[in-house]
Design a protein around this motif. Sequence first.
Motif, short mmCIF file in Angstrom:
data_model
loop_
_atom_site.label_atom_id
_atom_site.label_comp_id
_atom_site.label_asym_id
_atom_site.label_seq_id
_atom_site.Cartn_x
_atom_site.Cartn_y
_atom_site.Cartn_z
N HIS A 98 0.82 -1.21 0.00
CA HIS A 98 0.00 0.00 0.00
C HIS A 98 0.85 1.26 0.00
CE1 HIS A 98 -2.63 -3.19 1.60
NE2 HIS A 98 -3.56 -2.56 0.92
N PHE A 99 2.14 1.11 0.32
CA PHE A 99 3.06 2.25 0.27
C PHE A 99 4.14 2.04 -0.78
CE2 PHE A 99 1.34 2.04 4.59
CZ PHE A 99 0.81 3.31 4.71
N GLY A 100 3.91 1.08 -1.67
CA GLY A 100 4.86 0.81 -2.74
C GLY A 100 4.75 1.84 -3.85
N PRO A 101 5.74 1.90 -4.73
CA PRO A 101 5.76 2.92 -5.79
C PRO A 101 4.59 2.81 -6.76
CG PRO A 101 7.49 1.27 -6.12
CD PRO A 101 6.94 1.05 -4.76
N PHE A 102 4.20 1.60 -7.11
CA PHE A 102 3.09 1.44 -8.05
C PHE A 102 1.76 1.85 -7.40
CE2 PHE A 102 6.34 -1.40 -9.73
CZ PHE A 102 6.32 -1.07 -11.07
#
Length: 218
Positions: A98-102
């Motif tokens: 949920h905090f990833g780049p995508f």
Amino acid sequence: MTPDTAPAYGLWLLAFVNAAVFIMFALSFSKPQTPRDWRSFGAFSAFLVALFAEMYGFPLTIYLLSGWLGTTYPGIDWFSHDAGHLPEMMFGWRGSPHFGPFHLLSYLLIGGGFWLLSVAWPVLYKAQRAGRLATTGPYARIRHPQYVGFVLILTGFLVQWPTILTLAMYPVLVWMYLRLARSEEAEARERFGAEYDAWASRVPAYLPTSRPESGATS
């Protein structure tokens, strides 16, 4: 029930609620009026239903690709909910997806799409009521802000949670919006004539200019 034992899927009520919320939110800004408008909005709604059905209901894409995913990316519980964020998993993101780049990119695309819908609709509505061409606000930078907004939203959801079905639907929807845009341009050119041609010569169809056309106001 603890988070470790909570079901990752089979949450059909959650799938229904999420699809309904986003569909109603988009409906409040798009205001389809003609049968053509309703068909395009129906296709957009079908995309969201397919998306949330896999996100919370049954992970069809994960199920079909489970053999390949398990072999190529060992050590991942592909039937956990977080693993549904395929781009983060496949590129080795180790934190919360949920905090990833995508996922963050998807927020920008979805938020930008809804923002564009929200600012375009009042301008179009006032112009239609007055029987004139909409050329101010976002229409001073692009000729089809509403369709661009829908494509941004679709792209954002696709980046966040790609599925086989939504990947197949995406180009069809984009093609549909392109056809609708061309059809509307033909109708506007027939109705407004030289005024439309002058505006269209200054304002691109989909990619915004760096600044609005001279004299345009929001």
